[in-house]
Enzyme design. Structure first.
Site, short mmCIF file in Angstrom:
data_model
loop_
_atom_site.label_atom_id
_atom_site.label_comp_id
_atom_site.label_asym_id
_atom_site.label_seq_id
_atom_site.Cartn_x
_atom_site.Cartn_y
_atom_site.Cartn_z
N ASP A 1 0.81 -1.22 0.00
CA ASP A 1 0.00 0.00 0.00
C ASP A 1 0.84 1.27 0.00
OD1 ASP A 1 -2.34 -1.47 -0.02
OD2 ASP A 1 -2.52 -1.50 2.16
N ARG B 1 -3.66 1.45 -9.34
CA ARG B 1 -2.70 2.36 -8.72
C ARG B 1 -1.42 2.53 -9.52
NH1 ARG B 1 -3.49 0.92 -2.29
NH2 ARG B 1 -5.34 2.22 -2.04
C1 S3P Z 1 -4.74 -6.05 3.37
C2 S3P Z 1 -4.03 -6.68 2.40
C3 S3P Z 1 -3.57 -6.03 1.17
C4 S3P Z 1 -3.61 -4.51 1.29
C5 S3P Z 1 -4.87 -4.03 1.91
C6 S3P Z 1 -5.03 -4.61 3.30
C7 S3P Z 1 -5.20 -6.82 4.53
O1 S3P Z 1 -4.42 -6.42 0.11
O2 S3P Z 1 -3.44 -3.91 0.03
O3 S3P Z 1 -4.91 -2.61 2.02
O4 S3P Z 1 -5.59 -6.21 5.55
O5 S3P Z 1 -5.18 -8.06 4.45
P1 S3P Z 1 -4.18 -7.79 -0.71
O6 S3P Z 1 -4.40 -8.92 0.20
O7 S3P Z 1 -5.20 -7.78 -1.81
O8 S3P Z 1 -2.78 -7.69 -1.24
#
Ligand code: S3P
Length: 444
Positions: free
Chosen positions: A327, A358
């Site tokens: 992120d 993004r």
């Molecule tokens: C998160 C995992 C990430 C991240 C998101 C929060 C989480 O996503 O980008 O903001 O809390 O498990 P992805 O699992 O799709 O990579």
């Protein structure tokens, strides 16, 4: 969205940033604490919960599934959970707003319960891939009754009355996918295993243990993990303390690095090693970030970070670092624009399926503000010149992190940077504008 509903905001270069702040609670842990609390019989309490729109949608969904959640005037959340497999049939669709995490985790939790629920969200969430979570959950016995094209929202899922434990090799590095399978696995007899080629954030695993589940994690290959959960545990209600979100701290942190004369302290930022890729990269770029005091806060390590402005240099960011800073590439790209030299961020394919694309949106944000930027396959390349012209208007695409990154860019650019809409910032960082202003930022 109607243009009358947009809330534009402009960032201007001004004074240096000074002060000491604590950013709100971690979004990932906040969603998980509410969901696990709802799946545990008895009273779980959560302090420091992120009260952003994303997490409040998860709270509403847990209520609709039968859990009791209340907030004390002091900000403590008390949850009376219904137990694993104990969700009630919701009477209306569950609306997750902008939140992929809340939605995908709740899909996993519902998949292991004998209820049927409809999941929906805003235009951004409706465009995001859900097939990745539905594939393993169908193997576990859940059924997709209805979905938009490609398994997208709105979708109706019938949970499995008797979920089947599986061994699942995740095709994408996604903590949300891993968590969905583990949450469904809670109701399955025997062992549910998720194998990931690249380790992703482990907050679900840590919290499951905190609630008394038996779970093991072993290294897998060079960068991966093999996680095994014993199904049908007796979950014990827990006290959860949510530490400050490193993904939110990233914005004032980078703003301080690029605004000459700045000197900030960010208090009690979570330093879980699966979340610290940004700080590691910034240190390689020559950033002045000091870890002052490290301590344990509710099962996660936290530290006060002192950040001072200074020169940065371009670096190569290896693809295997992506899960630990997935992120943070937007704000890293802002830092890279003020560095001297080229920063190449490799292996960013997952950025295309976030709240917006993004990869494209970050390149556009920089380009309209005069930065030399390119996308090469799945890599983002920023040629930093030490200064940024600014003067552009940034399209935020319903994406909170684009909005905040563009504003931080504007705090150090020669000319103001305007964003078309600041309203989505409230999904993850309520009070962001006020917090930045308290440090001296010029945001109007
Ligand atoms: C998160 C995992 C990430 C991240 C998101 C929060 C989480 O996503 O980008 O903001 O809390 O498990 P992805 O699992 O799709 O990579």
């Amino acid at each position: 969205m109607n243009s009358a509903d947009l809330t534009p905001l402009t960032a201007r270069r001004g004074a240096s940033l000074q002060g000491r702040v604590r950013v709100p609670g971690d979004k990932s842990i906040s969603h998980r604490a509410l969901i696990l609390g709802a799946m545990t019989v008895g009273e779980t309490t959560v302090s420091g919960l992120l009260e952003g729109e994303d997490v409040l949608h998860t709270a509403a969904a847990m209520r609709a599934l039968g859990a009791r959640l209340e907030r004390t005037p002091e900000g403590l959340w008390r949850i009376q959970g219904v137990g694993v497999g104990g969700f009630a049939q919701p009477s209306a669709p569950l609306d997750f707003g902008n939140s992929g995490t809340g939605c995908r985790l709740a899909i996993g939790a519902v998949a292991g319960s004998p209820v049927t629920a409809t999941f929906d969200g805003d235009a951004s969430l409706r465009s995001r891939p859900m097939r990745r979570v539905l594939d393993p959950l169908e193997k576990m016995g859940a059924r997709v009754i209805q979905a938009a094209e490609g398994g997208r929202l709105p979708l109706t899922l019938q949970g499995a009355a008797d979920p089947i434990p599986i061994v699942y090799e995740s095709p994408v590095p996604s903590a949300q996918l891993k968590s969905a399978v583990l949450l469904a696995g809670l109701a399955a007899p025997g062992e549910t295993t998720v194998i990931e080629a690249e380790a992703t954030r482990d907050h679900t695993e840590r919290l499951l243990k905190h609630f008394g589940a038996k779970l093991t994690g072993k290294p897998h290959g060079e960068h991966g993990r093999r996680i095994t959960l014993q199904g049908q545990p007796e979950l014990e209600p827990a006290k959860v303390v949510v530490p400050a979100d490193p993904s939110s701290a990233a914005f004032p942190l980078v703003a301080a690095l690029i605004s000459p004369g700045s000197d900030l302290i960010l208090e009690a930022v979570m330093t879980n090693p699966l979340r610290t890729g940004l700080v590691k990269t910034l240190l390689e770029m020559g950033a002045n970030i000091e870890t002052l005091e490290t301590r344990d806060d509710g099962g996660e390590e936290v530290a006060d970070l002192r950040v001072r402005a200074g020169a940065l240099k371009g670096v190569e960011v290896p693809p295997e670092r992506a899960p630990s800073m997935i992120d943070e590439y937007l704000i890293l790209a802002v830092a890279a624009s003020f560095a001297q030299g080229t920063t190449r961020m490799r292996g960013l394919q997952e950025l295309r399926v976030k709240e917006s694309d993004r990869l494209a949106a970050t390149a556009d944000m920089l380009r309209v503000n005069g930065v030399d930027v390119a996308i090469d396959g799945d890599d983002l390349i920023v040629n930093g010149k030490g200064t940024v012209a600014g003067g552009g208007e940034v399209a935020t695409h319903m994406d909170h992190r684009i909005a905040m990154s563009a504003l931080m860019l504007g705090l150090a650019s020669e000319n103001p940077v305007r964003i078309d809409d600041s309203s989505f910032i409230a999904t993850s960082f309520p009070g962001f504008v006020e917090l930045m202003r308290s440090l001296g930022a010029d945001l109007t």
